[in-house]
Design a protein around this motif. Structure first.
Motif, PDB file in Angstrom:
ATOM      1  N   GLU A 150       0.830  -1.201   0.000  1.00  7.50           N
ATOM      2  CA  GLU A 150       0.000   0.000   0.000  1.00  7.50           C
ATOM      3  C   GLU A 150       0.872   1.261   0.000  1.00  7.50           C
ATOM      4  O   GLU A 150       0.550   2.254  -0.646  1.00  7.50           O
ATOM      5  CB  GLU A 150      -0.901  -0.018   1.234  1.00  7.50           C
ATOM      6  CG  GLU A 150      -2.127   0.844   1.111  1.00  7.50           C
ATOM      7  CD  GLU A 150      -2.890   0.576  -0.181  1.00  7.50           C
ATOM      8  OE1 GLU A 150      -3.335   1.554  -0.798  1.00  7.50           O
ATOM      9  OE2 GLU A 150      -3.011  -0.600  -0.586  1.00  7.50           O
ATOM     10  N   ALA A 151       2.002   1.173   0.691  1.00  7.86           N
ATOM     11  CA  ALA A 151       2.938   2.299   0.703  1.00  7.86           C
ATOM     12  C   ALA A 151       3.467   2.551  -0.700  1.00  7.86           C
ATOM     13  O   ALA A 151       3.588   3.695  -1.150  1.00  7.86           O
ATOM     14  CB  ALA A 151       4.094   2.006   1.663  1.00  7.86           C
ATOM     15  N   VAL A 152       3.748   1.490  -1.421  1.00  7.26           N
ATOM     16  CA  VAL A 152       4.234   1.642  -2.793  1.00  7.26           C
ATOM     17  C   VAL A 152       3.164   2.279  -3.661  1.00  7.26           C
ATOM     18  O   VAL A 152       3.434   3.209  -4.429  1.00  7.26           O
ATOM     19  CB  VAL A 152       4.657   0.280  -3.373  1.00  7.26           C
ATOM     20  CG1 VAL A 152       4.939   0.406  -4.855  1.00  7.26           C
ATOM     21  CG2 VAL A 152       5.874  -0.240  -2.635  1.00  7.26           C
ATOM     22  N   ALA A 153       1.947   1.804  -3.520  1.00  4.28           N
ATOM     23  CA  ALA A 153       0.857   2.370  -4.312  1.00  4.28           C
ATOM     24  C   ALA A 153       0.726   3.863  -4.034  1.00  4.28           C
ATOM     25  O   ALA A 153       0.549   4.671  -4.950  1.00  4.28           O
ATOM     26  CB  ALA A 153      -0.445   1.649  -3.993  1.00  4.28           C
ATOM     27  N   GLU A 169       9.979  -3.863  -9.227  1.00  2.22           N
ATOM     28  CA  GLU A 169       9.918  -3.934 -10.692  1.00  2.22           C
ATOM     29  C   GLU A 169       8.472  -3.907 -11.166  1.00  2.22           C
ATOM     30  O   GLU A 169       8.127  -3.240 -12.142  1.00  2.22           O
ATOM     31  CB  GLU A 169      10.609  -5.210 -11.196  1.00  2.22           C
ATOM     32  CG  GLU A 169      12.107  -5.289 -10.909  1.00  2.22           C
ATOM     33  CD  GLU A 169      12.943  -4.463 -11.876  1.00  2.22           C
ATOM     34  OE1 GLU A 169      12.389  -3.941 -12.863  1.00  2.22           O
ATOM     35  OE2 GLU A 169      14.164  -4.327 -11.635  1.00  2.22           O
ATOM     36  N   ALA A 170       7.632  -4.651 -10.462  1.00  2.00           N
ATOM     37  CA  ALA A 170       6.225  -4.693 -10.843  1.00  2.00           C
ATOM     38  C   ALA A 170       5.594  -3.309 -10.705  1.00  2.00           C
ATOM     39  O   ALA A 170       4.820  -2.880 -11.570  1.00  2.00           O
ATOM     40  CB  ALA A 170       5.483  -5.708  -9.991  1.00  2.00           C
ATOM     41  N   ALA A 171       5.945  -2.621  -9.630  1.00  2.00           N
ATOM     42  CA  ALA A 171       5.379  -1.295  -9.406  1.00  2.00           C
ATOM     43  C   ALA A 171       5.766  -0.346 -10.534  1.00  2.00           C
ATOM     44  O   ALA A 171       4.932   0.412 -11.044  1.00  2.00           O
ATOM     45  CB  ALA A 171       5.860  -0.740  -8.069  1.00  2.00           C
ATOM     46  N   ILE A 172       7.040  -0.405 -10.946  1.00  2.00           N
ATOM     47  CA  ILE A 172       7.477   0.464 -12.030  1.00  2.00           C
ATOM     48  C   ILE A 172       6.745   0.111 -13.325  1.00  2.00           C
ATOM     49  O   ILE A 172       6.327   0.997 -14.080  1.00  2.00           O
ATOM     50  CB  ILE A 172       9.000   0.369 -12.210  1.00  2.00           C
ATOM     51  CG1 ILE A 172       9.715   0.888 -10.960  1.00  2.00           C
ATOM     52  CG2 ILE A 172       9.447   1.152 -13.430  1.00  2.00           C
ATOM     53  CD1 ILE A 172       9.430   2.318 -10.618  1.00  2.00           C
ATOM     54  N   ALA A 173       6.568  -1.168 -13.557  1.00  2.00           N
ATOM     55  CA  ALA A 173       5.830  -1.579 -14.756  1.00  2.00           C
ATOM     56  C   ALA A 173       4.406  -1.045 -14.710  1.00  2.00           C
ATOM     57  O   ALA A 173       3.878  -0.548 -15.712  1.00  2.00           O
ATOM     58  CB  ALA A 173       5.841  -3.097 -14.877  1.00  2.00           C
ATOM     59  N   VAL A 174       3.802  -1.136 -13.545  1.00  2.00           N
ATOM     60  CA  VAL A 174       2.440  -0.604 -13.380  1.00  2.00           C
ATOM     61  C   VAL A 174       2.412   0.879 -13.720  1.00  2.00           C
ATOM     62  O   VAL A 174       1.548   1.351 -14.470  1.00  2.00           O
ATOM     63  CB  VAL A 174       1.947  -0.828 -11.936  1.00  2.00           C
ATOM     64  CG1 VAL A 174       0.777   0.086 -11.611  1.00  2.00           C
ATOM     65  CG2 VAL A 174       1.561  -2.287 -11.738  1.00  2.00           C
ATOM     66  N   PHE A 175       3.380   1.604 -13.196  1.00  2.00           N
ATOM     67  CA  PHE A 175       3.383   3.041 -13.455  1.00  2.00           C
ATOM     68  C   PHE A 175       3.567   3.316 -14.945  1.00  2.00           C
ATOM     69  O   PHE A 175       2.914   4.186 -15.517  1.00  2.00           O
ATOM     70  CB  PHE A 175       4.481   3.742 -12.655  1.00  2.00           C
ATOM     71  CG  PHE A 175       4.373   5.229 -12.714  1.00  2.00           C
ATOM     72  CD1 PHE A 175       3.504   5.903 -11.872  1.00  2.00           C
ATOM     73  CD2 PHE A 175       5.099   5.962 -13.648  1.00  2.00           C
ATOM     74  CE1 PHE A 175       3.364   7.278 -11.934  1.00  2.00           C
ATOM     75  CE2 PHE A 175       4.964   7.343 -13.723  1.00  2.00           C
ATOM     76  CZ  PHE A 175       4.104   8.000 -12.857  1.00  2.00           C
TER      77      PHE A 175
END
Lengths: 188, 188
Positions: free
Chosen positions: B81-84, B148-154
């Motif tokens: 959630e912090a990443v989001a 990595e997943a978070a960056i891909a999402v962005f």
DNA sequence: CCCACCAGGGCAGTCACTGCCATCGGCGTA
DNA sequence: TACGCCGATGGCAGTGACTGCCCTGGTGGG
């Protein structure tokens, strides 16, 4: 007997890898590479778009294998499973060519310009994988996202493989990395 | 009154963006950029490592914001959630500077060399995010994979934002892309 | 008032990459 | 057999990115 030695392209690839290993990427000139291959600078640039590309000749084959693994999977296999299978197919390929893959990776990880090229090749793989997933009936944002995630999984597994103990198996590292991702991404 | 006009660096950034938009990246020389900024080629290379880097001056600030968003989140917030939240903070930043972000994106998407640079900057963000997640107590392969997943999402959300209808909100595109990823990656 | 300190300029050199034309064995065809 | 085209390579000159080295001239602190 032909006018020139055969396999000029292959000779250039080998000469380049050797020199990049011996002296480093940016202390090596294209003239040197061509000379070691018994050719000239001009001919180098007829075979490769630039000085970096010579390390990425296998990218096309990689993409075909990845896409083929997804397309050829029987329809009964769920989509994400098909991707996992394709990644493991890549893993086998890497394992079979570890004598090429490992030194090549050493060269790339020593040079940011080469890392850039590697990243755009990976992005190309993700794009191809996205298209393949679409053809397997996955809807659009999901197809793209899971393709990107799959490539990330492979990259992380690969780095674990390279830096880890000798007896690690890349395919199972891919498996376990995918499981890690599933756990990490799920709503905590 | 000082010997030189102030903000040489900023003038170079602006001149470069303008010229890249007007003529394209590779039909623009560094001499031209410097001339438009009232400076010389030599000075350009004192401010920027190369011709591409001039488009990526904001990368440091981006990274700080991303890392800060994760580190400063109250401990009660679950890690993902912090990443989001950090991604949404980036989204706000992009929205506030859309007049800079959108033309810049047009330039980059027209040129592979610039895309390479963009990708390595993204990889740098993923690395920084990985470190931040580790400091929030996430174990190692998971920290890396979710970063990595978070960056891909962005990245996917950003492309949807750019190519979609004007009224789309980047922050909510980030949210929904994250949900898409969760669904796509789960064992089918 | 003096001097060390910057920010920037000048200049020559290296090297990646390109366009254009030359070369010359192999091979199909008359 | 002779002709002539093709395709892989070489030669060469040119552009432009980037670097190392030294120079210049305001500015600010002592």
């Amino acid at each position: 007997m032909s006018r020139w030695e055969p396999n000029a392209r292959g000779r250039l690839e080998q000469a380049a890898l050797e020199l990049y290993l011996e002296q480093g990427f940016d202390r090596t000139t294209v003239v040197e590479i061509a000379a070691r291959a018994g050719l000239t600078e001009r001919t180098f640039f007829r075979h490769f778009a630039d000085k970096r590309e010579v390390l990425f000749a296998g990218a096309g084959e990689l993409r075909e294998r990845l896409v083929g693994g997804v397309i050829d999977a029987p329809p009964s296999v769920p989509p994400m499973e098909a991707v996992a299978g394709a990644l493991e197919s890549l893993a086998q390929m890497f394992h079979a060519r570890r004598d090429l893959v490992l030194p090549r990776h050493r060269v790339i990880s020593a040079n940011p310009e080469l890392q850039e090229r590697e990243l755009i090749k990976m992005a190309g793989l993700a794009q191809a994988l996205t298209d393949a997933r679409r053809r397997r009936g996955v809807a659009d944002p999901a197809a793209r996202l899971s393709a990107e995630a799959a490539i990330a999984v492979f990259r992380v597994a690969f780095e674990r493989w390279v830096s880890g103990p000798e007896r690690a198996d890349l395919a199972s590292l891919v498996r376990s990395s995918l499981e890690e991702l599933r756990g990490a991404v799920a709503a905590d």
